[in-house]
Design a protein around this motif. Structure first.
Motif, mmCIF file in Angstrom:
data_model
loop_
_atom_site.group_PDB
_atom_site.id
_atom_site.type_symbol
_atom_site.label_atom_id
_atom_site.label_comp_id
_atom_site.label_asym_id
_atom_site.label_seq_id
_atom_site.Cartn_x
_atom_site.Cartn_y
_atom_site.Cartn_z
ATOM 1 N N GLY A 1 7.993 7.653 10.955
ATOM 2 C CA GLY A 1 7.343 8.954 10.909
ATOM 3 C C GLY A 1 6.529 9.221 9.663
ATOM 4 O O GLY A 1 5.759 10.183 9.613
ATOM 5 N N THR A 2 6.667 8.373 8.643
ATOM 6 C CA THR A 2 5.899 8.535 7.406
ATOM 7 C C THR A 2 4.453 8.117 7.628
ATOM 8 O O THR A 2 4.172 7.090 8.241
ATOM 9 N N LEU A 3 3.510 8.902 7.103
ATOM 10 C CA LEU A 3 2.103 8.522 7.186
ATOM 11 C C LEU A 3 1.838 7.343 6.255
ATOM 12 O O LEU A 3 2.211 7.371 5.081
ATOM 13 N N PHE A 4 1.198 6.324 6.796
ATOM 14 C CA PHE A 4 0.908 5.116 6.026
ATOM 15 C C PHE A 4 -0.596 4.863 6.043
ATOM 16 O O PHE A 4 -1.231 4.957 7.098
ATOM 17 N N LYS A 5 -1.165 4.567 4.880
ATOM 18 C CA LYS A 5 -2.578 4.271 4.755
ATOM 19 C C LYS A 5 -2.760 2.878 4.152
ATOM 20 O O LYS A 5 -1.881 2.384 3.432
ATOM 21 N N ASN A 6 -3.905 2.277 4.415
ATOM 22 C CA ASN A 6 -4.233 0.981 3.810
ATOM 23 C C ASN A 6 -5.744 0.961 3.543
ATOM 24 O O ASN A 6 -6.511 0.315 4.257
ATOM 25 N N PRO A 7 -6.190 1.689 2.507
ATOM 26 C CA PRO A 7 -7.631 1.787 2.238
ATOM 27 C C PRO A 7 -8.273 0.451 1.894
ATOM 28 O O PRO A 7 -9.469 0.252 2.152
ATOM 29 N N HIS A 8 -7.515 -0.467 1.312
ATOM 30 C CA HIS A 8 -8.079 -1.789 1.005
ATOM 31 C C HIS A 8 -8.434 -2.539 2.286
ATOM 32 O O HIS A 8 -9.475 -3.212 2.358
ATOM 33 N N LEU A 9 -7.575 -2.428 3.307
ATOM 34 C CA LEU A 9 -7.897 -3.060 4.589
ATOM 35 C C LEU A 9 -9.118 -2.394 5.217
ATOM 36 O O LEU A 9 -9.961 -3.077 5.821
ATOM 37 N N ALA A 10 -9.235 -1.079 5.071
ATOM 38 C CA ALA A 10 -10.420 -0.386 5.588
ATOM 39 C C ALA A 10 -11.687 -0.957 4.958
ATOM 40 O O ALA A 10 -12.680 -1.220 5.661
#
Length: 547
Positions: A188-197
């Motif tokens: 349920g935690t929001l996870f981001k990966n801006p490097h992959l973006a």
């Protein structure tokens, strides 16, 4: 009185039925992205690429652009199957003697020595060039958006990330990407990966060469060199996928298709050739006789797997002999009432000239169907996380043997034995089923059980995946590991105590392998009703959906 309105007594649910397009993946957001692409006018190939790209973000425990990809594609226009081997090769600059000098008897599962060239991005572009209809930038954009803005972590993937982090958190950059608050994201935690973006934006702009040449390739090579690895710019520059002809056998009138080695799909076909000689339906689902017969068959076929399955560019593999019905009949004579404690391959060499994975399948309103499987191998891969790129490099190279006498012995620029296998079934020369089951080395066992459930036991496509499974472990591996005495069986909950006792009485060792029973997705085409049936089992976070 029956306790269910329809279907089998074990826990299951209805199939998904759709007329125009359908997708089944191991993560709901990926399924929804695939269906969105189909609704926008994209075809099954476009949808598969978009879904696989997103899985690398939302399910990094089994996939990502640091890994390999295999696919079987049914093209409606030509009424033909196409096979794609998108697996990478070992580093050109790493010799076998390096491992010998280091006194290693096996390639370490984590760290720089297990890394082979990632093949996924090249495979996407091969698929897209041959069959795609929408711009690659459009197909990658949903993943870029989720990577930048975040998505809620699902339950199974959160657990698997926590397990992987125990082994990988010490490798450079891993914790920065996957443990942003000091631990893997909870359910349920929001996870981001801006490097992959950013990496995917670069690929979308510069194409396939944006990954295998230039800045990204240089970052990967420099990172590997800095931390004791051998993968370099030349390995990435020279990489290419290979279009291959699928191989098949017929089982009770159904043509079952797999890709040829370096994968293990041929094992499915060998097992089916042997089981066709038995009255499987009469044995009954879940019976002691059925389980014993299937397990003893697996033992025999897996010895051939250990001996012969490898990169065909380096050895002659006797595929025609291994797939012959005569050979299956000879091997079948070795199955007795008692469990075999030791078996060997049936062919003489001198006479011849936890793995984690994602599987997805898509289909469109034109009749195209894609069976695609992709993996970093063990969990999240090697742990090697190139600087600011947002992904982990695979550890598929661990599956090489270091014994110079083995077919699958390590050599530079060689593809390792690969466990991931997409499957396809045709009936009367028409597409019937696109399916796969995650699960590393045991994938052939689970694919066979799916097919027995469908063909012999007449289950529907959802029930066939939800039915309880049994697995055999301890068989010889192409890595050079030898079979323990007789191996062991693990049975999921759902089998009776009398069946377990009967197997023990036959000499089988029963052990618990909880959590190792895979993750099945499938799409079937009903040519009479002109609709698709979709299924995604409950062991994973997956979903089937269509319109």
């Amino acid at each position: 009185m029956a306790d269910r309105l329809t279907g089998q007594p074990f826990t299951t649910r209805s199939e998904v039925i759709a007329q125009h397009g359908i997708a089944a993946t191991s993560q709901p957001l990926a399924t929804q992205v695939a269906v969105d692409i189909l609704k926008q006018g994209g075809n099954a190939i476009d949808a598969a690429i978009a879904a696989n790209a997103l899985l690398g973000l939302v399910e990094p425990t089994g996939s990502g652009i640091g890994g390999d990809l295999f696919a079987i594609i049914w093209e409606a226009k030509s009424q033909q199957l196409f096979g794609l081997n998108g697996s990478g090769r070992s580093p050109i600059s790493l010799p076998l003697n390096y491992f010998i000098d280091q006194k290693l008897t096996a390639i370490p599962p984590f760290g720089p020595l297990s890394v082979s060239t990632p093949g996924t991005v090249d495979a996407w572009y091969e698929m897209h060039t041959k069959f795609g209809s929408m711009p690659m930038s459009t197909l990658l954009q949903p993943t870029i958006d989720y990577a930048e803005h975040g998505f809620p972590m699902t339950e199974t993937i959160s657990i698997e990330m926590t397990q992987s982090a125990k082994h990988l958190k010490g490798f450079p950059n891993f914790a920065q990407i996957y443990m942003p608050n000091g631990s893997p994201p909870e359910k349920g935690t929001l996870f981001k990966n801006p490097h992959l973006a950013d990496t995917l934006k670069h690929i979308a702009k510069h194409g396939r060469n944006g990954f295998y040449r230039g800045d990204i390739a240089n970052i990967i090579a420099r990172y590997m060199k800095d931390y004791g690895g051998f993968l370099n710019e030349e390995d990435l520059y020279q990489h290419s996928s290979e279009w291959v002809t699928p191989i098949s056998t017929q089982y009770r009138g159904f043509d079952v298709w797999q890709l040829p080695p370096n994968g293990q799909g041929i094992a499915v076909l060998q097992i089916l050739n042997m089981l066709e000689q038995h009255d499987i339906a009469h044995m009954g689902f879940g019976s002691e006789t059925l389980i014993h017969t299937v397990i003893e068959t697996i033992k025999l076929v897996y010895e051939d797997r250990a001996k012969f399955y490898c990169d065909p560019d380096f050895n002659h593999i006797p595929i025609k002999t291994l797939l012959s019905k005569d050979y299956a009949q000879k091997r079948n004579t070795l199955i007795h009432h008692r469990a075999n404690q030791q078996v060997e391959s049936g062919l003489n060499l001198s006479a011849l000239n936890h793995g984690d994975t994602v599987y997805l399948t898509t289909a469109d309103n034109q009749g195209n169907m894609v069976s695609l499987i992709q993996s970093n191998y063990r969990g999240m891969g090697s742990g090697m996380t190139p600087t600011n790129l947002g992904f982990v490099l695979q550890n598929r190279g661990q599956l090489f043997s270091l014994n110079p006498q083995d077919y699958n012995v390590y050599q530079p620029n060689k593809r390792p034995f690969n466990t991931i296998i997409p499957a396809f079934v045709t009936h009367h020369n028409k597409p019937w089923l696109s399916f796969g089951v995650m699960g590393g080395p045991v994938q052939p066992q689970m694919q066979v059980q799916i097919l027995l459930n469908l063909i012999d036991f007449k289950m529907n496509f959802q029930e066939a995946g939800d039915a309880p499974r049994f697995l055999h472990a301890g068989t010889s591996q192409p890595t050079g590991k030898k079979m323990t005495q007789g191996g062991c069986i693990s049975l999921e909950s759902g089998f009776s105590a009398s069946v377990l006792q009967g197997l023990i009485d036959r000499g089988h060792d029963i052990q618990d392998l909880s959590g190792e029973y895979g993750g099945y997705q499938a799409i079937a085409w009903d040519d009479n009703k002109q609709v698709y049936f979709g299924a995604s089992e409950s062991r994973k976070d997956g979903q089937a959906s269509g319109y």
